[in-house]
Design a protein around this motif. Structure first.
Motif, PDB file in Angstrom:
ATOM      1  N   ILE A   1       0.814  -1.335   0.109  1.00 51.23           N
ATOM      2  CA  ILE A   1       0.025   0.000   0.092  1.00 51.23           C
ATOM      3  C   ILE A   1       0.729   1.137  -0.061  1.00 51.23           C
ATOM      4  O   ILE A   1       1.912   1.227   0.552  1.00 51.23           O
ATOM      5  CB  ILE A   1      -1.130  -0.077   1.262  1.00 51.23           C
ATOM      6  CG1 ILE A   1      -1.847   1.058   1.169  1.00 51.23           C
ATOM      7  CG2 ILE A   1      -0.239  -0.025   2.553  1.00 51.23           C
ATOM      8  CD1 ILE A   1      -3.148   1.206   2.175  1.00 51.23           C
ATOM      9  N   VAL A   2       0.322   2.205  -0.764  1.00 54.35           N
ATOM     10  CA  VAL A   2       1.144   3.492  -0.964  1.00 54.35           C
ATOM     11  C   VAL A   2      -0.015   4.683  -0.468  1.00 54.35           C
ATOM     12  O   VAL A   2      -0.818   5.268  -1.096  1.00 54.35           O
ATOM     13  CB  VAL A   2       1.500   3.829  -2.373  1.00 54.35           C
ATOM     14  CG1 VAL A   2       2.413   5.177  -2.390  1.00 54.35           C
ATOM     15  CG2 VAL A   2       2.436   2.714  -2.880  1.00 54.35           C
ATOM     16  N   PRO A   3       0.197   4.725   0.801  1.00 55.30           N
ATOM     17  CA  PRO A   3      -1.032   5.812   1.354  1.00 55.30           C
ATOM     18  C   PRO A   3      -0.514   7.310   1.148  1.00 55.30           C
ATOM     19  O   PRO A   3       0.588   7.562   1.033  1.00 55.30           O
ATOM     20  CB  PRO A   3      -0.885   5.476   2.909  1.00 55.30           C
ATOM     21  CG  PRO A   3       0.440   5.086   3.240  1.00 55.30           C
ATOM     22  CD  PRO A   3       1.044   4.296   1.946  1.00 55.30           C
ATOM     23  N   GLY A   4      -1.569   8.120   1.181  1.00 63.35           N
ATOM     24  CA  GLY A   4      -1.182   9.522   0.802  1.00 63.35           C
ATOM     25  C   GLY A   4      -0.926  10.189   2.319  1.00 63.35           C
ATOM     26  O   GLY A   4      -1.500  10.092   3.155  1.00 63.35           O
TER      27      GLY A   4
ATOM     28  N   ALA B   1       7.511   3.796   1.015  1.00 57.43           N
ATOM     29  CA  ALA B   1       7.051   4.710  -0.119  1.00 57.43           C
ATOM     30  C   ALA B   1       5.499   5.243   0.296  1.00 57.43           C
ATOM     31  O   ALA B   1       4.670   4.513   0.895  1.00 57.43           O
ATOM     32  CB  ALA B   1       6.822   4.017  -1.311  1.00 57.43           C
ATOM     33  N   VAL B   2       5.448   6.510   0.115  1.00 50.40           N
ATOM     34  CA  VAL B   2       4.007   7.028   0.271  1.00 50.40           C
ATOM     35  C   VAL B   2       3.551   8.022  -0.900  1.00 50.40           C
ATOM     36  O   VAL B   2       4.781   8.451  -1.701  1.00 50.40           O
ATOM     37  CB  VAL B   2       4.088   7.942   1.671  1.00 50.40           C
ATOM     38  CG1 VAL B   2       4.207   7.049   2.783  1.00 50.40           C
ATOM     39  CG2 VAL B   2       5.012   9.226   1.417  1.00 50.40           C
ATOM     40  N   LYS B   3       2.403   8.359  -0.811  1.00 54.38           N
ATOM     41  CA  LYS B   3       1.799   9.366  -1.971  1.00 54.38           C
ATOM     42  C   LYS B   3       1.941  10.521  -1.190  1.00 54.38           C
ATOM     43  O   LYS B   3       1.462  10.891  -0.214  1.00 54.38           O
ATOM     44  CB  LYS B   3       0.462   8.957  -2.171  1.00 54.38           C
ATOM     45  CG  LYS B   3      -0.363   9.706  -3.247  1.00 54.38           C
ATOM     46  CD  LYS B   3      -1.762   9.137  -3.560  1.00 54.38           C
ATOM     47  CE  LYS B   3      -2.477   9.841  -4.521  1.00 54.38           C
ATOM     48  NZ  LYS B   3      -3.673   9.434  -4.680  1.00 54.38           N
ATOM     49  N   PHE B   4       2.538  11.678  -1.993  1.00 52.98           N
ATOM     50  CA  PHE B   4       2.571  12.870  -1.728  1.00 52.98           C
ATOM     51  C   PHE B   4       1.259  13.663  -2.267  1.00 52.98           C
ATOM     52  O   PHE B   4       1.499  13.869  -3.559  1.00 52.98           O
ATOM     53  CB  PHE B   4       3.901  13.548  -1.832  1.00 52.98           C
ATOM     54  CG  PHE B   4       3.893  15.312  -1.567  1.00 52.98           C
ATOM     55  CD1 PHE B   4       3.532  15.739  -0.114  1.00 52.98           C
ATOM     56  CD2 PHE B   4       4.107  16.195  -2.564  1.00 52.98           C
ATOM     57  CE1 PHE B   4       3.370  16.883  -0.145  1.00 52.98           C
ATOM     58  CE2 PHE B   4       4.185  17.472  -2.209  1.00 52.98           C
ATOM     59  CZ  PHE B   4       3.953  17.816  -1.011  1.00 52.98           C
ATOM     60  N   PHE B   5       0.103  13.984  -1.600  1.00 57.82           N
ATOM     61  CA  PHE B   5      -0.908  14.411  -2.296  1.00 57.82           C
ATOM     62  C   PHE B   5      -1.800  15.271  -1.368  1.00 57.82           C
ATOM     63  O   PHE B   5      -1.680  15.283  -0.087  1.00 57.82           O
ATOM     64  CB  PHE B   5      -1.868  13.098  -2.488  1.00 57.82           C
ATOM     65  CG  PHE B   5      -3.023  13.556  -3.008  1.00 57.82           C
ATOM     66  CD1 PHE B   5      -3.431  13.742  -4.402  1.00 57.82           C
ATOM     67  CD2 PHE B   5      -4.366  13.500  -2.304  1.00 57.82           C
ATOM     68  CE1 PHE B   5      -4.586  14.092  -4.816  1.00 57.82           C
ATOM     69  CE2 PHE B   5      -5.364  13.785  -2.946  1.00 57.82           C
ATOM     70  CZ  PHE B   5      -5.674  14.048  -4.064  1.00 57.82           C
ATOM     71  N   PRO B   6      -2.323  16.320  -1.875  1.00 55.67           N
ATOM     72  CA  PRO B   6      -2.209  16.970  -3.190  1.00 55.67           C
ATOM     73  C   PRO B   6      -1.035  17.593  -3.457  1.00 55.67           C
ATOM     74  O   PRO B   6      -0.652  18.698  -2.849  1.00 55.67           O
ATOM     75  CB  PRO B   6      -3.467  17.870  -3.530  1.00 55.67           C
ATOM     76  CG  PRO B   6      -3.848  18.370  -2.067  1.00 55.67           C
ATOM     77  CD  PRO B   6      -3.380  17.096  -1.134  1.00 55.67           C
TER      78      PRO B   6
ATOM     79  N   PHE C   1       8.820   9.135  -2.310  1.00 60.02           N
ATOM     80  CA  PHE C   1       7.547   9.725  -2.406  1.00 60.02           C
ATOM     81  C   PHE C   1       6.785   9.554  -3.837  1.00 60.02           C
ATOM     82  O   PHE C   1       7.711   9.466  -4.822  1.00 60.02           O
ATOM     83  CB  PHE C   1       7.660  11.107  -2.067  1.00 60.02           C
ATOM     84  CG  PHE C   1       8.239  11.722  -0.674  1.00 60.02           C
ATOM     85  CD1 PHE C   1       6.899  11.940   0.204  1.00 60.02           C
ATOM     86  CD2 PHE C   1       9.233  11.281  -0.195  1.00 60.02           C
ATOM     87  CE1 PHE C   1       7.451  11.982   1.500  1.00 60.02           C
ATOM     88  CE2 PHE C   1       9.887  11.564   0.926  1.00 60.02           C
ATOM     89  CZ  PHE C   1       8.763  11.927   1.947  1.00 60.02           C
ATOM     90  N   VAL C   2       5.615   9.607  -3.891  1.00 60.19           N
ATOM     91  CA  VAL C   2       4.963   9.642  -5.148  1.00 60.19           C
ATOM     92  C   VAL C   2       4.137  10.634  -5.231  1.00 60.19           C
ATOM     93  O   VAL C   2       2.755  10.565  -4.923  1.00 60.19           O
ATOM     94  CB  VAL C   2       4.150   8.223  -5.425  1.00 60.19           C
ATOM     95  CG1 VAL C   2       3.550   8.142  -6.946  1.00 60.19           C
ATOM     96  CG2 VAL C   2       5.057   6.955  -5.264  1.00 60.19           C
TER      97      VAL C   2
ATOM     98  N   VAL D   1      11.948  11.208  -4.946  1.00 58.50           N
ATOM     99  CA  VAL D   1      10.881  10.876  -5.761  1.00 58.50           C
ATOM    100  C   VAL D   1      11.004   9.688  -6.298  1.00 58.50           C
ATOM    101  O   VAL D   1      11.795   9.383  -7.290  1.00 58.50           O
ATOM    102  CB  VAL D   1      10.451  11.989  -6.539  1.00 58.50           C
ATOM    103  CG1 VAL D   1       9.383  11.573  -7.776  1.00 58.50           C
ATOM    104  CG2 VAL D   1      10.121  13.286  -5.842  1.00 58.50           C
ATOM    105  N   LEU D   2      10.043   8.608  -6.039  1.00 54.72           N
ATOM    106  CA  LEU D   2      10.029   7.443  -6.727  1.00 54.72           C
ATOM    107  C   LEU D   2       9.469   7.313  -8.246  1.00 54.72           C
ATOM    108  O   LEU D   2       9.918   6.893  -9.362  1.00 54.72           O
ATOM    109  CB  LEU D   2       9.134   6.320  -5.951  1.00 54.72           C
ATOM    110  CG  LEU D   2       9.071   5.020  -6.298  1.00 54.72           C
ATOM    111  CD1 LEU D   2      10.505   4.217  -5.919  1.00 54.72           C
ATOM    112  CD2 LEU D   2       7.923   4.546  -5.304  1.00 54.72           C
TER     113      LEU D   2
END
Length: 214
Positions: free
Chosen positions: A111-114, A131-136, A158-159, A178-179
């Protein structure tokens, strides 16, 4: 067989772009997946923003088995179970819900959580995530904020997703932490609805070229 978190991270990193796909009709799923593959992107995040998400995942997994397939905008345990049953190989969430993260890990789903702050990064670290999602991304401060955020957490990848397109893609990809970048400009909903899959392949190829030069 489930992929490990490290395997998913490696394949997303190799792609450098994670297409964020919204499908209103399941019959568009396979042509879209093939268009992405032809353009050089063997990965997609199909979001649970529509009723067609689960069936779209199922069709892609069956007919385009070489694609790394994720389920996005997963907000509930029911969606999580449905994503796994439909063939998703990883999960992406807009925020950090500890219950969803724990449930995904229990199912063996990477899982890649925000997140968009230090607290979110440290929550992710407490779950052993890499890894995590950088959002927004853009509304949260964009490249300068993400660059500052990466400093205290040298092992986190980071994504960034949200407001990213051809004009700023390279700026994000230039950051070592940044991935890959999430984006939807190459899979615009209007193109999908109109069946313009050759144009999606063209835009995908351009995006891949930009990412390789970054």
């Amino acid at each position: 067989m489930n992929l490990t978190g490290a395997e998913v991270v490696a394949r997303i990193a190799a792609a450098r772009i994670l297409p964020v796909v919204v499908l209103e009709r399941a019959e568009d799923a396979v042509p879209l997946a093939r268009a992405l593959m032809e353009g050089g992107l063997p990965v997609a995040e199909v979001t649970f923003r529509t009723a067609a998400a689960a069936e779209s995942l199922r069709r892609i997994r069956l007919e385009v088995p070489d694609m790394l397939l994720g389920a996005g905008t997963v907000l509930t345990g029911e969606q999580l179970d449905l994503a796994k049953a439909s063939g998703a190989q990883f999960i992406v969430t807009p925020g950090f819900n500890p219950a969803i993260v724990a449930a995904a890990q229990a199912l063996g789903l990477p899982i890649v959580p925000g997140i968009n702050n230090p607290t979110g990064v440290e929550q992710a670290m407490s779950f052993g995530l890499e890894a995590v999602k950088f959002f927004p991304a853009e509304p949260s401060g964009g490249v300068p904020f993400l660059k500052a955020l990466t400093g205290p957490y040298p092992t986190m990848r980071f994504v960034p997703t949200g407001g990213i397109g051809p004009a700023n893609l390279a700026n994000y990809l230039a950051l070592p932490a940044v991935l890959a970048c999430g984006g939807s400009w190459m899979v615009d909903a209007k193109l999908v609805q109109e069946g313009r899959f050759a144009e999606i392949s063209r835009l995908t190829g351009e995006a891949v070229g930009l990412a390789r030069r970054a």
